[in-house]
Motif scaffolding. Structure first.
Motif, PDB file in Angstrom:
ATOM      1  N   LEU A 399       0.821  -1.215   0.000  1.00 22.12           N
ATOM      2  CA  LEU A 399       0.000   0.000   0.000  1.00 22.12           C
ATOM      3  C   LEU A 399       0.856   1.267   0.000  1.00 22.12           C
ATOM      4  N   PHE A 400       1.950   1.254   0.775  1.00 25.03           N
ATOM      5  CA  PHE A 400       2.841   2.408   0.823  1.00 25.03           C
ATOM      6  C   PHE A 400       3.487   2.673  -0.534  1.00 25.03           C
ATOM      7  N   LEU A 401       3.950   1.609  -1.201  1.00 30.11           N
ATOM      8  CA  LEU A 401       4.570   1.778  -2.512  1.00 30.11           C
ATOM      9  C   LEU A 401       3.569   2.311  -3.538  1.00 30.11           C
ATOM     10  N   ILE A 402       2.363   1.811  -3.492  1.00 24.00           N
ATOM     11  CA  ILE A 402       1.345   2.300  -4.424  1.00 24.00           C
ATOM     12  C   ILE A 402       1.057   3.785  -4.189  1.00 24.00           C
ATOM     13  N   THR A 403       0.980   4.193  -2.906  1.00 22.96           N
ATOM     14  CA  THR A 403       0.710   5.594  -2.588  1.00 22.96           C
ATOM     15  C   THR A 403       1.837   6.496  -3.087  1.00 22.96           C
ATOM     16  N   VAL A 404       3.098   6.100  -2.861  1.00 26.66           N
ATOM     17  CA  VAL A 404       4.245   6.893  -3.333  1.00 26.66           C
ATOM     18  C   VAL A 404       4.226   7.022  -4.840  1.00 26.66           C
ATOM     19  N   PHE A 405       3.911   5.917  -5.504  1.00 27.09           N
ATOM     20  CA  PHE A 405       3.879   5.943  -6.970  1.00 27.09           C
ATOM     21  C   PHE A 405       2.814   6.930  -7.480  1.00 27.09           C
ATOM     22  N   ILE A 406       1.639   6.933  -6.865  1.00 28.00           N
ATOM     23  CA  ILE A 406       0.560   7.840  -7.289  1.00 28.00           C
ATOM     24  C   ILE A 406       0.950   9.299  -7.052  1.00 28.00           C
ATOM     25  N   ILE A 407       1.580   9.589  -5.892  1.00 30.40           N
ATOM     26  CA  ILE A 407       1.985  10.963  -5.583  1.00 30.40           C
ATOM     27  C   ILE A 407       3.012  11.457  -6.586  1.00 30.40           C
ATOM     28  N   VAL A 408       3.962  10.582  -6.962  1.00 33.53           N
ATOM     29  CA  VAL A 408       4.995  10.981  -7.939  1.00 33.53           C
ATOM     30  C   VAL A 408       4.357  11.316  -9.272  1.00 33.53           C
ATOM     31  N   ILE A 409       3.396  10.515  -9.706  1.00 31.20           N
ATOM     32  CA  ILE A 409       2.745  10.769 -10.993  1.00 31.20           C
ATOM     33  C   ILE A 409       1.983  12.096 -10.969  1.00 31.20           C
ATOM     34  N   ILE A 410       1.215  12.351  -9.875  1.00 32.02           N
ATOM     35  CA  ILE A 410       0.439  13.595  -9.792  1.00 32.02           C
ATOM     36  C   ILE A 410       1.368  14.804  -9.747  1.00 32.02           C
ATOM     37  N   THR A 411       2.449  14.710  -8.995  1.00 34.44           N
ATOM     38  CA  THR A 411       3.398  15.837  -8.886  1.00 34.44           C
ATOM     39  C   THR A 411       4.056  16.134 -10.222  1.00 34.44           C
ATOM     40  N   ALA A 412       4.383  15.080 -10.965  1.00 32.77           N
ATOM     41  CA  ALA A 412       5.026  15.275 -12.274  1.00 32.77           C
ATOM     42  C   ALA A 412       4.079  15.982 -13.240  1.00 32.77           C
ATOM     43  N   ARG A 413       2.803  15.685 -13.140  1.00 35.53           N
ATOM     44  CA  ARG A 413       1.849  16.323 -14.042  1.00 35.53           C
ATOM     45  C   ARG A 413       1.645  17.812 -13.725  1.00 35.53           C
ATOM     46  N   LYS A 414       1.703  18.226 -12.430  1.00 32.83           N
ATOM     47  CA  LYS A 414       1.459  19.608 -12.031  1.00 32.83           C
ATOM     48  C   LYS A 414       2.703  20.495 -12.095  1.00 32.83           C
ATOM     49  N   ALA A 415       3.897  19.973 -12.302  1.00 32.74           N
ATOM     50  CA  ALA A 415       5.133  20.767 -12.283  1.00 32.74           C
ATOM     51  C   ALA A 415       5.165  21.697 -13.496  1.00 32.74           C
ATOM     52  N   PRO A 416       5.609  23.080 -13.372  1.00 37.61           N
ATOM     53  CA  PRO A 416       5.674  24.018 -14.522  1.00 37.61           C
ATOM     54  C   PRO A 416       6.825  23.667 -15.427  1.00 37.61           C
TER      55      PRO A 416
END
Length: 522
Positions: A399-416
């Motif tokens: 569960l922890f690995l899945i959560t980290v993976f999702i956060i990385v994807i969302i952050t990469a999409r919002k970066a300028p």
């Protein structure tokens, strides 16, 4: 004289004799063809039982049976034992009337039955048939009295002891047989058979077949078979005999699994013995010290009535005895430290459910729930607890690995996107870098605004000449280039940044124009 004339002449006598001889010859031939007596060549009678003497009569249609009879040949002569006459009936002498009779007397059957046969009935018997006009026809048979043996099996004189010397295992006896019986042993053991004959006074013979073998405990319960063959027996006589080998106890101890630790409860050891005859004595002792307190012996079981202690470690002996010998078996017990585990393990238990929407799998995780998992003292339950804890930790890690993976994807999409200034090489530390590209006025190529730049430079030189003749006031020292951009404003904000034209005039000096080469980066 008349008599002399009537009497035959000497010439006629030979002719008459020849006719009479031919008549008797034809008569005898006709008699042989006309009747026949059929009996077996030999009949075996069993002592004390009944015997049947068959006699079949074949009489021609041109002959008449007048009488049939049986005679017995003795050293003193022939004696009639039974007579059948179709007209006068049956006649049997007194000495045979109680145990001899015709089976079904007729013109074709003269069979008799002799009951309770004894040795005195041995001899030759003749069946005679008288017919008219042929006379007598006969046939003889021999009666032999057989004695059926009495068969039995007896054990050897000594008991079979495991590891003993070769001895008589069993004896098969065929007693008082006539003729001699054939006795043998059937077995897959590596023994041998010894046959002995004994003649009896009444003319019979006894046979003893002994089976010799070196006993061993591994053949306990094996079966031997005594086989007897004799003419008086319709089939082979077979008698099984089961071996009985005695041996000392063979001991085994059950209950100690090598995982005894301090504090463990409800433990015991049982002493089991395989013995013949069965064991009747069981005893538990401790060799290295006295038997500890709280330990009880019940029959063949050593029972610990309390939790195990470290001082219970030691060597224990189980003694078992039967009528053959006393045997013992030692068991070394090591009491280990209790397992280093808490009494309970509290672990989050996650429940998951899955659903399929638009061909995409979504995992819905419910809130974790705390459960208390008790720890048993036994190894099996501890292993189960460890397995459950491992599974829970694995689920949490996943569960922890899945959560980290999702956060990385969302952050990469919002970066300028990277700024233009990120591509510019930093200036030396002594030079103050220009303001960010986003806050500066767009760069104007020099070729397009060359006239403006020349005008600004000319205004700057005139201003310097004016300063030499009349020093300007502090308020008038602001750049004319700045006044061109903002002529009405007299006060600048502290955060005010010079415009592009102001910066060009300021950097140009007195007589030259300096253009920042970085402004031409794309």
């Amino acid at each position: 004289m008349l008599l002399n004339m009537i009497s035959p002449s000497p010439l006629r006598e030979p002719r008459k004799q020849r006719k009479v001889a031919l008549f008797y010859l034809l008569w005898s031939i006709t008699g042989v063809w006309g009747s026949q007596v059929i009996v077996p060549k030999q009949v075996n009678a069993v002592l004390g039982k009944n015997v049947t003497l068959d006699c079949t009569v074949d009489v021609g249609s041109n002959l008449t049976l007048t009488q049939s009879s049986w005679e017995r040949r003795l050293p003193t002569g022939s004696v009639t034992v039974a007579v059948y006459n179709p007209r006068f009936g049956i006649s049997i002498p007194p000495e045979f009337s109680q145990r001899l009779y015709f089976r079904s007397p007729s013109s074709h059957d003269a069979t008799i039955v002799l009951e309770n046969v004894g040795f005195s009935d041995v001899g030759m018997y003749t069946c005679k048939v008288a017919t008219f006009p042929l006379g007598n026809t006969q046939a003889s048979t021999t009666v032999t009295v057989l004695v059926e043996p009495k068969v039995y099996v007896s054990a050897g004189s000594t008991a079979l002891i495991d590891g003993g010397n070769e001895t008589v295992v069993a004896t098969c006896i065929a007693e008082r047989a006539r003729p001699v019986a054939e006795v043998s042993w059937e077995s897959n053991l590596f023994g041998q058979s010894d046959v002995q004959l004994y003649n009896e006074a009444n003319g019979t013979t006894s046979v003893q077949a002994r089976y010799l073998w070196q006993p061993t405990r591994h053949i306990q319960g094996h079966t031997l078979t005594c086989v007897v063959r004799h003419p008086a027996l319709q089939t082979d006589f077979r008698i099984p005999y089961q071996l009985n080998v005695q041996f000392a106890p063979d001991i085994s101890v059950v209950g100690y699994d090598g995982d005894w630790y301090a504090g463990r409860e409800n433990v015991q050891m049982t002493c089991k013995a395989n013995a013949n005859p069965p064991a009747h004595h069981f005893r538990w002792i401790r060799l290295d010290s006295e038997m500890p307190e709280g330990v009880e012996v019940i029959n063949s079981t050593l029972l610990f009535l309390r939790p195990l202690q470290r001082n219970d470690s030691g060597v224990y002996r189980c003694e078992v005895a039967n009528d053959i010998n006393l045997r013992s078996r030692d068991v070394r017990i090591l009491i280990q430290d209790p397992p280093a585990m808490p009494s309970t393990i509290t672990a989050p238990v996650l429940t998951a459910s899955s659903s399929l929407v638009d061909d995409k799998a979504h995992v819905l995780l419910s809130s974790p729930t705390l459960q208390a998992i008790p720890v048993d003292q036994s190894r099996a339950e501890r292993s189960n607890s460890i397995a459950v804890a491992g599974a829970v930790m694995g689920a949490v890690l996943a569960l922890f690995l899945i959560t980290v993976f999702i956060i990385v994807i969302i952050t990469a999409r919002k970066a300028p996107p990277p700024a233009f200034s990120d591509k510019v090489i930093d200036l030396p530390p002594t030079h103050k870098p220009p303001p960010p590209y986003s806050e500066r006025t767009p760069t104007v190529p020099l070729g397009v605004h060359a006239s403006q730049v020349a005008w600004l430079c000319q205004a700057r030189r005139a201003e310097r000449r004016f300063e030499q003749t009349d020093p300007p006031k502090p308020e008038a020292q602001s750049s004319r280039c700045r006044q061109l951009k903002q002529p009405e404003s007299t006060q600048q904000s502290p955060t005010h940044q010079p415009s592009h034209l102001e910066w060009v005039c300021h950097q140009s000096g007195t007589d030259r124009v300096y253009i920042n080469h970085r402004e031409h980066y794309v």
